[in-house]
Design an enzyme around this catalytic site. Sequence first.
Site, PDB file in Angstrom:
ATOM      1  N   HIS A   1      -3.144   6.792   7.067  1.00  0.00           N
ATOM      2  CA  HIS A   1      -2.229   7.758   6.434  1.00  0.00           C
ATOM      3  C   HIS A   1      -2.988   8.974   5.905  1.00  0.00           C
ATOM      4  O   HIS A   1      -2.524  10.107   6.013  1.00  0.00           O
ATOM      5  CB  HIS A   1      -1.513   7.120   5.236  1.00  0.00           C
ATOM      6  CG  HIS A   1      -0.239   6.412   5.569  1.00  0.00           C
ATOM      7  ND1 HIS A   1       0.845   7.036   6.144  1.00  0.00           N
ATOM      8  CD2 HIS A   1       0.147   5.124   5.374  1.00  0.00           C
ATOM      9  CE1 HIS A   1       1.836   6.170   6.288  1.00  0.00           C
ATOM     10  NE2 HIS A   1       1.436   4.993   5.834  1.00  0.00           N
TER      11      HIS A   1
ATOM     12  N   HIS B   1      -4.519   0.632   7.396  1.00  0.00           N
ATOM     13  CA  HIS B   1      -3.232   1.328   7.527  1.00  0.00           C
ATOM     14  C   HIS B   1      -3.184   2.537   6.576  1.00  0.00           C
ATOM     15  O   HIS B   1      -2.782   3.636   6.973  1.00  0.00           O
ATOM     16  CB  HIS B   1      -2.110   0.322   7.210  1.00  0.00           C
ATOM     17  CG  HIS B   1      -0.727   0.879   7.236  1.00  0.00           C
ATOM     18  ND1 HIS B   1       0.217   0.494   8.171  1.00  0.00           N
ATOM     19  CD2 HIS B   1      -0.098   1.792   6.435  1.00  0.00           C
ATOM     20  CE1 HIS B   1       1.356   1.151   7.940  1.00  0.00           C
ATOM     21  NE2 HIS B   1       1.195   1.941   6.882  1.00  0.00           N
ATOM     22  N   GLU B   2      -3.620   2.330   5.322  1.00  0.00           N
ATOM     23  CA  GLU B   2      -3.590   3.427   4.338  1.00  0.00           C
ATOM     24  C   GLU B   2      -4.605   4.512   4.679  1.00  0.00           C
ATOM     25  O   GLU B   2      -4.329   5.705   4.533  1.00  0.00           O
ATOM     26  CB  GLU B   2      -3.835   2.892   2.918  1.00  0.00           C
ATOM     27  CG  GLU B   2      -2.797   1.907   2.411  1.00  0.00           C
ATOM     28  CD  GLU B   2      -1.376   2.352   2.641  1.00  0.00           C
ATOM     29  OE1 GLU B   2      -1.074   3.542   2.456  1.00  0.00           O
ATOM     30  OE2 GLU B   2      -0.554   1.504   3.028  1.00  0.00           O
TER      31      GLU B   2
ATOM     32  N   GLY C   1       0.830  -1.192   0.000  1.00  0.00           N
ATOM     33  CA  GLY C   1       0.000   0.000   0.000  1.00  0.00           C
ATOM     34  C   GLY C   1       0.867   1.245   0.000  1.00  0.00           C
ATOM     35  O   GLY C   1       2.018   1.206   0.448  1.00  0.00           O
TER      36      GLY C   1
ATOM     37  N   CYS D   1       5.840  -0.282   7.036  1.00  0.00           N
ATOM     38  CA  CYS D   1       5.387   0.908   6.320  1.00  0.00           C
ATOM     39  C   CYS D   1       6.550   1.404   5.468  1.00  0.00           C
ATOM     40  O   CYS D   1       7.686   1.469   5.956  1.00  0.00           O
ATOM     41  CB  CYS D   1       4.984   1.990   7.327  1.00  0.00           C
ATOM     42  SG  CYS D   1       4.441   3.528   6.553  1.00  0.00           S
ATOM     43  N   LEU D   2       6.285   1.741   4.212  1.00  0.00           N
ATOM     44  CA  LEU D   2       7.364   2.189   3.323  1.00  0.00           C
ATOM     45  C   LEU D   2       8.029   3.475   3.825  1.00  0.00           C
ATOM     46  O   LEU D   2       9.156   3.768   3.438  1.00  0.00           O
ATOM     47  CB  LEU D   2       6.840   2.386   1.895  1.00  0.00           C
ATOM     48  CG  LEU D   2       6.427   1.102   1.146  1.00  0.00           C
ATOM     49  CD1 LEU D   2       5.809   1.453  -0.203  1.00  0.00           C
ATOM     50  CD2 LEU D   2       7.607   0.157   0.976  1.00  0.00           C
TER      51      LEU D   2
ATOM     52  N   GLN E   1       2.695   9.793   1.520  1.00  0.00           N
ATOM     53  CA  GLN E   1       4.030   9.187   1.469  1.00  0.00           C
ATOM     54  C   GLN E   1       4.834   9.641   0.257  1.00  0.00           C
ATOM     55  O   GLN E   1       6.032   9.368   0.173  1.00  0.00           O
ATOM     56  CB  GLN E   1       3.913   7.660   1.479  1.00  0.00           C
ATOM     57  CG  GLN E   1       3.332   7.152   2.794  1.00  0.00           C
ATOM     58  CD  GLN E   1       3.194   5.652   2.776  1.00  0.00           C
ATOM     59  OE1 GLN E   1       2.214   5.127   2.279  1.00  0.00           O
ATOM     60  NE2 GLN E   1       4.184   4.954   3.293  1.00  0.00           N
TER      61      GLN E   1
HETATM   62 ZN    ZN Z   1       2.395   3.189   5.789  1.00  0.00          ZN
END
Ligand code: ZN
Length: 202
Positions: A153, A149-150, A45, A107-108, A50
């Site tokens: 964000h 999770h997204e 994701g 998480c990226l 991000q």
């Molecule tokens: Zn993340």
Amino acid sequence: MLLPIVNYGHPALRRKGARIEALTPEIRQLAADMLETMHRASGVGLAAQQVARALQLTVVDVRGVEDRPSTMEIGGRPAKPEEHMPLVLINPEIEPHGAPDTGPEGCLSFPEIYADITRPETVTVRAQNERGEILEFRAGGLLSRAIQHEYDHLQGILFIDRMTAETKRGLQPELDRLQAETKAWLRAGKLPADARDVPLVR
Ligand code: ZN
């Protein structure tokens, strides 16, 4: 086009995304670039924050993960998640259901940092895709976790906010190091300084 992914410490990660009112060519291109960037980074994701855009836009693709199953229901009928990936979710609304489920998350924007996070096990999702179609489905397993999770964000919420105090204490030295590194990069002008530098929605 690959986009730079910003790490913890970048102010865009703490900004609530603006609602997308029109599917302009810029928004479609951003969604395509985010998909390319997520796939290249082997993520499941990626949210607009991000890539330093504070917008209600996220992309998800759980196809690459075989050891953590996902489920999907559309109109009350089971659907195959792989047939609906990748997902572009614009202005998503979610309603979590079910018992709390604890599982590992990364998480990226937090390279090399993983922790167990507890979230409701299923989620009902309503969103628009990049073609303006309305998507409505229920997700379980990894897909549910990824979407929650997204969605976080898009509100400026990070998975560290969902960790137990004990878990976060254990990771604090790494978090402090990552934040300091991001701030140093920002001062050196190596990352987009702020989402406001890149206006996409008026
Ligand atoms: Zn993340």
